[in-house]
Design an enzyme around this catalytic site. Sequence first.
Site, PDB file in Angstrom:
ATOM      1  N   GLY A  17       0.807  -1.221   0.000  1.00  0.00           N
ATOM      2  CA  GLY A  17       0.000   0.000   0.000  1.00  0.00           C
ATOM      3  C   GLY A  17       0.840   1.272   0.000  1.00  0.00           C
ATOM      4  O   GLY A  17       0.579   2.190  -0.786  1.00  0.00           O
TER       5      GLY A  17
ATOM      6  N   ARG B 251       2.973   2.772  12.639  1.00  0.00           N
ATOM      7  CA  ARG B 251       3.295   2.772  11.207  1.00  0.00           C
ATOM      8  C   ARG B 251       2.906   4.118  10.575  1.00  0.00           C
ATOM      9  O   ARG B 251       3.664   4.702   9.811  1.00  0.00           O
ATOM     10  CB  ARG B 251       2.557   1.635  10.511  1.00  0.00           C
ATOM     11  CG  ARG B 251       3.329   1.095   9.354  1.00  0.00           C
ATOM     12  CD  ARG B 251       2.791  -0.222   8.880  1.00  0.00           C
ATOM     13  NE  ARG B 251       3.903  -1.044   8.403  1.00  0.00           N
ATOM     14  CZ  ARG B 251       3.754  -2.225   7.853  1.00  0.00           C
ATOM     15  NH1 ARG B 251       2.568  -2.764   7.730  1.00  0.00           N
ATOM     16  NH2 ARG B 251       4.800  -2.905   7.427  1.00  0.00           N
TER      17      ARG B 251
ATOM     18  N   THR C 287      -2.626  -9.811  -2.594  1.00  0.00           N
ATOM     19  CA  THR C 287      -2.736 -11.102  -3.289  1.00  0.00           C
ATOM     20  C   THR C 287      -3.759 -11.935  -2.553  1.00  0.00           C
ATOM     21  O   THR C 287      -3.672 -12.101  -1.341  1.00  0.00           O
ATOM     22  CB  THR C 287      -1.399 -11.850  -3.247  1.00  0.00           C
ATOM     23  OG1 THR C 287      -0.401 -10.971  -3.674  1.00  0.00           O
ATOM     24  CG2 THR C 287      -1.449 -13.079  -4.128  1.00  0.00           C
TER      25      THR C 287
ATOM     26  N   PHE D 210       2.427  -6.390  -8.783  1.00  0.00           N
ATOM     27  CA  PHE D 210       3.540  -7.287  -9.129  1.00  0.00           C
ATOM     28  C   PHE D 210       4.894  -6.740  -8.683  1.00  0.00           C
ATOM     29  O   PHE D 210       5.931  -7.275  -9.059  1.00  0.00           O
ATOM     30  CB  PHE D 210       3.562  -7.540 -10.642  1.00  0.00           C
ATOM     31  CG  PHE D 210       2.357  -8.322 -11.118  1.00  0.00           C
ATOM     32  CD1 PHE D 210       2.287  -9.694 -10.939  1.00  0.00           C
ATOM     33  CD2 PHE D 210       1.277  -7.674 -11.724  1.00  0.00           C
ATOM     34  CE1 PHE D 210       1.180 -10.422 -11.364  1.00  0.00           C
ATOM     35  CE2 PHE D 210       0.162  -8.394 -12.149  1.00  0.00           C
ATOM     36  CZ  PHE D 210       0.116  -9.773 -11.968  1.00  0.00           C
TER      37      PHE D 210
ATOM     38  N   CYS E 281       5.375 -13.264  -0.127  1.00  0.00           N
ATOM     39  CA  CYS E 281       4.430 -13.731  -1.152  1.00  0.00           C
ATOM     40  C   CYS E 281       4.596 -15.167  -1.614  1.00  0.00           C
ATOM     41  O   CYS E 281       3.627 -15.919  -1.664  1.00  0.00           O
ATOM     42  CB  CYS E 281       4.536 -12.834  -2.386  1.00  0.00           C
ATOM     43  SG  CYS E 281       3.718 -11.274  -2.146  1.00  0.00           S
TER      44      CYS E 281
ATOM     45  N   LYS F 246       3.466 -18.209   0.616  1.00  0.00           N
ATOM     46  CA  LYS F 246       2.042 -18.040   0.918  1.00  0.00           C
ATOM     47  C   LYS F 246       1.180 -18.294  -0.331  1.00  0.00           C
ATOM     48  O   LYS F 246       0.179 -19.013  -0.280  1.00  0.00           O
ATOM     49  CB  LYS F 246       1.822 -16.604   1.430  1.00  0.00           C
ATOM     50  CG  LYS F 246       0.401 -16.281   1.771  1.00  0.00           C
ATOM     51  CD  LYS F 246       0.236 -14.804   2.064  1.00  0.00           C
ATOM     52  CE  LYS F 246       0.179 -14.004   0.775  1.00  0.00           C
ATOM     53  NZ  LYS F 246      -0.157 -12.600   0.968  1.00  0.00           N
TER      54      LYS F 246
HETATM   55  C1  UDX Z   1       7.818 -11.293  -5.435  1.00  0.00           C
HETATM   56  C2  UDX Z   1       7.476 -11.134  -6.920  1.00  0.00           C
HETATM   57  O1  UDX Z   1       8.694 -10.975  -7.662  1.00  0.00           O
HETATM   58  C3  UDX Z   1       6.559  -9.952  -7.109  1.00  0.00           C
HETATM   59  O2  UDX Z   1       6.162  -9.870  -8.474  1.00  0.00           O
HETATM   60  C4  UDX Z   1       5.327 -10.111  -6.234  1.00  0.00           C
HETATM   61  O3  UDX Z   1       4.517  -8.968  -6.343  1.00  0.00           O
HETATM   62  C5  UDX Z   1       5.732 -10.317  -4.788  1.00  0.00           C
HETATM   63  O4  UDX Z   1       6.634 -11.411  -4.667  1.00  0.00           O
HETATM   64  P1  UDX Z   1       9.502 -10.134  -3.743  1.00  0.00           P
HETATM   65  O5  UDX Z   1       9.160 -11.264  -2.827  1.00  0.00           O
HETATM   66  O6  UDX Z   1       9.440  -8.755  -3.207  1.00  0.00           O
HETATM   67  O7  UDX Z   1       8.563 -10.157  -5.032  1.00  0.00           O
HETATM   68  O8  UDX Z   1      11.004 -10.324  -4.286  1.00  0.00           O
HETATM   69  P2  UDX Z   1      11.680 -11.224  -5.420  1.00  0.00           P
HETATM   70  O9  UDX Z   1      12.691 -10.387  -6.086  1.00  0.00           O
HETATM   71  O10 UDX Z   1      10.707 -11.891  -6.276  1.00  0.00           O
HETATM   72  O11 UDX Z   1      12.475 -12.309  -4.567  1.00  0.00           O
HETATM   73  C6  UDX Z   1      11.824 -13.294  -3.806  1.00  0.00           C
HETATM   74  C7  UDX Z   1      12.843 -14.232  -3.204  1.00  0.00           C
HETATM   75  O12 UDX Z   1      13.452 -15.027  -4.200  1.00  0.00           O
HETATM   76  C8  UDX Z   1      13.988 -13.542  -2.480  1.00  0.00           C
HETATM   77  O13 UDX Z   1      14.275 -14.242  -1.288  1.00  0.00           O
HETATM   78  C9  UDX Z   1      15.138 -13.614  -3.455  1.00  0.00           C
HETATM   79  O14 UDX Z   1      16.401 -13.594  -2.837  1.00  0.00           O
HETATM   80  C10 UDX Z   1      14.861 -14.956  -4.106  1.00  0.00           C
HETATM   81  N1  UDX Z   1      15.429 -15.061  -5.466  1.00  0.00           N
HETATM   82  C11 UDX Z   1      14.977 -14.261  -6.477  1.00  0.00           C
HETATM   83  C12 UDX Z   1      16.421 -16.015  -5.721  1.00  0.00           C
HETATM   84  O15 UDX Z   1      16.835 -16.752  -4.809  1.00  0.00           O
HETATM   85  N2  UDX Z   1      16.913 -16.123  -7.002  1.00  0.00           N
HETATM   86  C13 UDX Z   1      16.470 -15.337  -8.018  1.00  0.00           C
HETATM   87  O16 UDX Z   1      16.963 -15.515  -9.143  1.00  0.00           O
HETATM   88  C14 UDX Z   1      15.466 -14.382  -7.754  1.00  0.00           C
HETATM   89  P1  ADP Z   2       1.750  -6.082   2.537  1.00  0.00           P
HETATM   90  O1  ADP Z   2       3.143  -6.617   2.346  1.00  0.00           O
HETATM   91  O2  ADP Z   2       0.711  -6.933   1.861  1.00  0.00           O
HETATM   92  O3  ADP Z   2       1.625  -4.635   2.213  1.00  0.00           O
HETATM   93  P2  ADP Z   2       1.833  -5.428   5.364  1.00  0.00           P
HETATM   94  O4  ADP Z   2       1.678  -6.326   6.548  1.00  0.00           O
HETATM   95  O5  ADP Z   2       3.141  -4.751   5.142  1.00  0.00           O
HETATM   96  O6  ADP Z   2       1.406  -6.282   4.096  1.00  0.00           O
HETATM   97  O7  ADP Z   2       0.724  -4.272   5.412  1.00  0.00           O
HETATM   98  C1  ADP Z   2      -0.618  -4.475   5.653  1.00  0.00           C
HETATM   99  C2  ADP Z   2      -1.130  -3.324   6.524  1.00  0.00           C
HETATM  100  O8  ADP Z   2      -2.563  -3.410   6.583  1.00  0.00           O
HETATM  101  C3  ADP Z   2      -0.644  -3.349   7.986  1.00  0.00           C
HETATM  102  O9  ADP Z   2       0.041  -2.145   8.282  1.00  0.00           O
HETATM  103  C4  ADP Z   2      -1.943  -3.475   8.811  1.00  0.00           C
HETATM  104  O10 ADP Z   2      -1.916  -2.736  10.013  1.00  0.00           O
HETATM  105  C5  ADP Z   2      -2.978  -2.902   7.842  1.00  0.00           C
HETATM  106  N1  ADP Z   2      -4.367  -3.323   8.122  1.00  0.00           N
HETATM  107  C6  ADP Z   2      -4.834  -4.572   8.318  1.00  0.00           C
HETATM  108  N2  ADP Z   2      -6.178  -4.557   8.517  1.00  0.00           N
HETATM  109  C7  ADP Z   2      -6.574  -3.250   8.444  1.00  0.00           C
HETATM  110  C8  ADP Z   2      -7.845  -2.564   8.557  1.00  0.00           C
HETATM  111  N3  ADP Z   2      -8.975  -3.229   8.764  1.00  0.00           N
HETATM  112  N4  ADP Z   2      -7.853  -1.230   8.439  1.00  0.00           N
HETATM  113  C9  ADP Z   2      -6.712  -0.551   8.205  1.00  0.00           C
HETATM  114  N5  ADP Z   2      -5.493  -1.133   8.082  1.00  0.00           N
HETATM  115  C10 ADP Z   2      -5.414  -2.463   8.189  1.00  0.00           C
END
Ligand code: UDX
Ligand code: ADP
Length: 463
Positions: free
Chosen positions: A18, A43, A136, A175, A285, A288
């Site tokens: 966000g 936060r 997601t 993404f 991500c 999960k």
């Molecule tokens: C991922 C997706 O890339 C993104 O599109 C989605 O929105 C959220 O999840 P993120 O988790 O932020 O993004 O980072 P990413 O760069 O994808 O890396 C994920 C993990 O894979 C990291 O731990 C990274 O170190 C590892 N990784 C990535 C590898 O080990 N090898 C690689 O070649 C690429």
């Molecule tokens: P992401 O990586 O998906 O952005 P985060 O855990 O970093 O996840 O952020 C999610 C945020 O959403 C947290 O800061 C949490 O406090 C907030 N949140 C969860 N439920 C609510 C709600 N009902 N109203 C407002 N904020 C919320």
Amino acid sequence: MENKFTKNICCIGAGYVGGPTMSVIAYNCPEFIVNVVDINKQRINAWNSNDFSKLPIFEPGLEKIVKKCRDRNLFFSLKVEECISEADIIFISVNTPTKTKGIGAGFASDLKWIESSARQIAKFAKGHTIVVEKSTLPVKTAETIKLILNSSKQNNKINEDTHKKNFSIVSNPEFLAEGTAIEDLQNPDRVLIGGEDDYSIDVVSDIYKNWVDPDKIITTNLWSSELSKLVANAFLAQRISSINSISALCEITGANINEVAKAIGSDSRIGSKFLKAGPGFGGSCFKKDILNLVYLCRYYGLKEVGDYWEQVVDINQWQQRRISSLVIKNLFGTLSNKKLAVFGFSFKANTNDTRESPSINISKDLLQEGAKLSFYDPKVKEKQIVIEFDKSVEEIFINDTALKAAEGADAIIVLTEWEEFNYLDWKKIFDVMRKPAWVFDARVYLDKENLKNIGFKVWSLGT
Ligand code: UDX
Ligand code: ADP
């Protein structure tokens, strides 16, 4: 406030998705007002901090954008109800972790924060509101959100406003990857917008058209959009598990994983990205979303498909255990009374996020064997590291420099590919360590020959 803005956007959730996403929208759309709300006071205070280095999220380029937009058309606030009631478009960007209990525990996503956001929207929104899923989510979550929103008329006291209240649901998964979030948001490969009515899809598309080439905007139905996000992450994670599985084979056969990655990645059908072997994927991500996909497949009776994708997560865990076992084996099979320095605690470089970081599991294995661990990470705060371990100060130490972390250590385990680790004074580090001094490079990126010449014993993953 004087109403000079043409659209009012509210985002529920000021987290890793966000916060940066809304900052970039505000930056590119000065005619829109963007309110980011959260229930977490700490936060929100951090987002509003006068010291911009104290923003709750570290992302290259984020500070500059927040500096420019905050209090212009970008606001971070705790006023959830008020901001919902003023919004034309509401993005839901709350957390959706894997369920820890109940049906689907360990696989399905916990939608309680989504549900509470939907209930708040149902209660406080006015007129026609477009509700955008940004988090997601499991496929068909839009259905749940729709149900909650549409039942608001039954829950609320009927008055004129209630009759005017109506909602459209749009799925617009994000993404961005952490560490490159701003760059990814500014120049996305594509923007995916799934919906049921053209009007809402157009309204959301129009936001992005302020800076994204319209050809990059893909519109689909709701379910395709939701599923595509899970599948994109599953495919990406699958590549990492694939290359990591081969890293083990390289170690036995004498092949080099970086050479293999380059050779196969030069085939344009395979492509060179996401083939970096390492200690396994972390982040909020991948694991999960795959588990979510597995749950979905099994729920719909596709057992074999679920089993297939679950292997991606299994290999990831195997790779982490493999690394800790190798460290133990090379240190004469025991870690008791040994100090090990862990370089890097974030799940990847250029972020302070530690969610699902491979450093956590690997460190836990090492602690289990009796090691004392000494951590250094350029961006992760001490508190964030300590919170992961139920250990005393005699067993874990957090340091503010790499040199201090290495003092008296038998080994350094490099788990995050921070660029600065390439430029450390490795000779000085060698001098303060107990001998034989080891470097375990789980990211395969340090200069192995240089380290060996200094006197280190070096293990480099996949070589
Ligand atoms: C991922 C997706 O890339 C993104 O599109 C989605 O929105 C959220 O999840 P993120 O988790 O932020 O993004 O980072 P990413 O760069 O994808 O890396 C994920 C993990 O894979 C990291 O731990 C990274 O170190 C590892 N990784 C990535 C590898 O080990 N090898 C690689 O070649 C690429
Ligand atoms: P992401 O990586 O998906 O952005 P985060 O855990 O970093 O996840 O952020 C999610 C945020 O959403 C947290 O800061 C949490 O406090 C907030 N949140 C969860 N439920 C609510 C709600 N009902 N109203 C407002 N904020 C919320």
